[in-house]
Design a protein around this motif. Structure first.
Motif, PDB file in Angstrom:
ATOM      1  N   ASN A  45      30.801  55.581  37.155  1.00 47.17           N
ATOM      2  CA  ASN A  45      31.686  56.680  37.527  1.00 47.17           C
ATOM      3  C   ASN A  45      32.881  56.094  38.270  1.00 47.17           C
ATOM      4  N   PRO A  46      34.104  56.521  37.947  1.00 48.37           N
ATOM      5  CA  PRO A  46      35.273  55.988  38.639  1.00 48.37           C
ATOM      6  C   PRO A  46      35.166  56.170  40.147  1.00 48.37           C
ATOM      7  N   ILE A  47      35.661  55.202  40.913  1.00 44.67           N
ATOM      8  CA  ILE A  47      35.541  55.287  42.367  1.00 44.67           C
ATOM      9  C   ILE A  47      36.492  56.321  42.944  1.00 44.67           C
ATOM     10  N   TYR A  48      37.442  56.791  42.118  1.00 43.65           N
ATOM     11  CA  TYR A  48      38.334  57.853  42.561  1.00 43.65           C
ATOM     12  C   TYR A  48      37.919  59.201  41.967  1.00 43.65           C
ATOM     13  N   GLU A  85      41.454  55.239  35.888  1.00 44.87           N
ATOM     14  CA  GLU A  85      42.488  55.002  36.890  1.00 44.87           C
ATOM     15  C   GLU A  85      42.215  53.760  37.738  1.00 44.87           C
ATOM     16  N   THR A  86      41.028  53.677  38.331  1.00 44.54           N
ATOM     17  CA  THR A  86      40.684  52.514  39.152  1.00 44.54           C
ATOM     18  C   THR A  86      39.230  52.153  38.895  1.00 44.54           C
ATOM     19  N   VAL A  87      38.996  50.894  38.592  1.00 49.75           N
ATOM     20  CA  VAL A  87      37.651  50.422  38.276  1.00 49.75           C
ATOM     21  C   VAL A  87      37.189  49.463  39.364  1.00 49.75           C
ATOM     22  N   GLU A  88      36.032  49.736  39.925  1.00 50.15           N
ATOM     23  CA  GLU A  88      35.499  48.867  40.968  1.00 50.15           C
ATOM     24  C   GLU A  88      35.033  47.545  40.355  1.00 50.15           C
ATOM     25  N   PRO A  89      35.371  46.405  40.965  1.00 50.57           N
ATOM     26  CA  PRO A  89      34.893  45.117  40.450  1.00 50.57           C
ATOM     27  C   PRO A  89      33.381  45.038  40.508  1.00 50.57           C
ATOM     28  N   PRO A  97      32.118  34.518  43.607  1.00 51.87           N
ATOM     29  CA  PRO A  97      31.662  34.017  42.317  1.00 51.87           C
ATOM     30  C   PRO A  97      30.968  35.079  41.471  1.00 51.87           C
ATOM     31  N   ARG A  98      31.222  34.988  40.149  1.00 50.53           N
ATOM     32  CA  ARG A  98      30.669  35.856  39.102  1.00 50.53           C
ATOM     33  C   ARG A  98      31.183  37.285  39.186  1.00 50.53           C
ATOM     34  N   THR A  99      32.357  37.465  39.812  1.00 49.43           N
ATOM     35  CA  THR A  99      32.952  38.790  39.871  1.00 49.43           C
ATOM     36  C   THR A  99      33.898  38.986  38.689  1.00 49.43           C
ATOM     37  N   VAL A 100      33.885  40.187  38.123  1.00 46.04           N
ATOM     38  CA  VAL A 100      34.828  40.557  37.066  1.00 46.04           C
ATOM     39  C   VAL A 100      35.651  41.749  37.549  1.00 46.04           C
ATOM     40  N   TYR A 101      36.963  41.605  37.438  1.00 47.63           N
ATOM     41  CA  TYR A 101      37.896  42.674  37.787  1.00 47.63           C
ATOM     42  C   TYR A 101      38.570  43.177  36.527  1.00 47.63           C
ATOM     43  N   PHE A 102      38.751  44.488  36.456  1.00 47.57           N
ATOM     44  CA  PHE A 102      39.592  45.074  35.408  1.00 47.57           C
ATOM     45  C   PHE A 102      40.610  45.985  36.067  1.00 47.57           C
ATOM     46  N   THR A 103      41.865  45.857  35.681  1.00 49.40           N
ATOM     47  CA  THR A 103      42.897  46.756  36.177  1.00 49.40           C
ATOM     48  C   THR A 103      43.805  47.163  35.022  1.00 49.40           C
ATOM     49  N   ASN A 104      44.321  48.387  35.088  1.00 43.23           N
ATOM     50  CA  ASN A 104      45.226  48.863  34.051  1.00 43.23           C
ATOM     51  C   ASN A 104      46.632  49.005  34.606  1.00 43.23           C
TER      52      ASN A 104
END
Length: 307
Positions: A185-188, A128-132, A78-85
């Motif tokens: 900061n990006p996780i990658y 490139e990759t965004v941590e939720p 709950p209350r998590t937001v994900y972004f992906t490209n």
């Protein structure tokens, strides 16, 4: 086609592959919003592995599951937001699904309905990759108010529906920027391949910005993008294909068509000038290129899109 290279252009195609009903999803304009609990009713559910050709936001008010991006797995709560490209290989599992909203959109929708220079304010869209991130209750409520308004507009018959959605999407993107990217900061960060992908996307965006602004009239080739990063062309091609599921040439073609569609919205700019700005020596070459990728001529697209 192997699931490792499966590219889906929109939600309708993805849900077809999964055997899910999706009659209420209209992806024609490059934007969709839906509540997943209305689509995915038989749980637990595991998706196919796929590479989306669109951006997505997932707003989990109350649900549990897992989300995998490339080789990284995240828990949904709950209350998590994900972004992906676009481009990353991904899959998801839903174990419980009570209240979750999904928004997906294409780059063309952003540039046509939000702003042609969308990455200036929202450079994180190229990440490139965004941590939720799990938001505080008051933060999630602010996000929820925005996506609920967007959903209402999406369900309306307003002749200004897309413009209204575009305006609200700006507010949503600023909230995402505020909550995610003030100290992000990006996780990658240390991954060389991901840095190459990110830099390529930035170079691609900058070049087409220069074309549209009249700073250059020369199209860049795959070799040119490799040279910008001091890479062998085969290595750049291999990294981009393996990380995104699309070739460098496909990225360039998609970008060309997206920018062409944006320019064609302006009736004050002739089709010949659009062709010239995009680096085509002849308008006929541009028309043939546009038709090849859209099955419409530039004139037909302009007539359909500009009321």
């Amino acid at each position: 086609m192997s699931s490792n290279t499966l590219v889906v252009k929109d939600l309708n195609e993805l849900y077809d592959l999964m055997g899910l009903s999706h009659e209420q999803i209209d992806s024609r304009d490059g934007f969709s919003i839906l509540y997943l609990q209305e689509i995915m009713k038989n749980l637990p559910l595991t998706s196919v592995r796929y590479r989306p050709d669109f951006f997505s936001f997932l707003f989990i008010r109350e649900a549990f599951g897992k989300y995998t991006i490339d080789d990284l797995q995240f828990n949904m709560q709950p209350r998590t937001v994900y972004f992906t490209n676009p481009g990353n290989l991904r899959s998801f599992e839903w174990h419980q699904l009570n209240d979750t909203c999904l928004i997906v959109f294409t780059e063309a929708f952003l540039k046509e309905q939000v702003h042609s220079d969308i990455y200036n304010d929202f450079s994180f869209l190229l990440t490139e990759t965004v941590e939720p991130r799990v938001l505080m209750p008051e933060q999630f409520r602010a996000i929820e108010e925005l996506y609920q308004i967007i959903h209402r507009e999406y369900s309306s018959n307003s002749p200004y529906r897309n413009k209204l959605i575009g305006s609200m999407l700006v507010s949503l993107l600023f909230k995402i920027r505020e909550y995610f990217f003030q100290d992000y900061n990006p996780i990658y960060e240390g991954n060389r391949s991901s840095q190459i992908v990110r830099t390529f996307k930035q170079n691609l965006e900058q070049h087409f910005r220069d074309l549209a602004g009249g700073k250059t009239d020369t199209q860049l080739r795959v070799q040119d993008y490799a040279d910008k990063q001091f890479l062998h062309v085969n290595y750049l091609s291999s990294v981009i294909s393996s990380k995104t599921g699309k070739t460098v040439s496909a990225w360039i073609a998609d970008k060309t068509i997206t920018e062409a569609k944006v320019m064609l919205q302006n009736k004050q700019v002739s089709i010949k000038e659009v062709a010239s700005r995009l680096g085509f020596l002849e308008a006929s070459h541009f028309s043939n290129y546009f038709r090849k990728h859209t099955h419409q001529s530039p004139a037909e697209y302009r007539k359909q899109s500009v009321q």
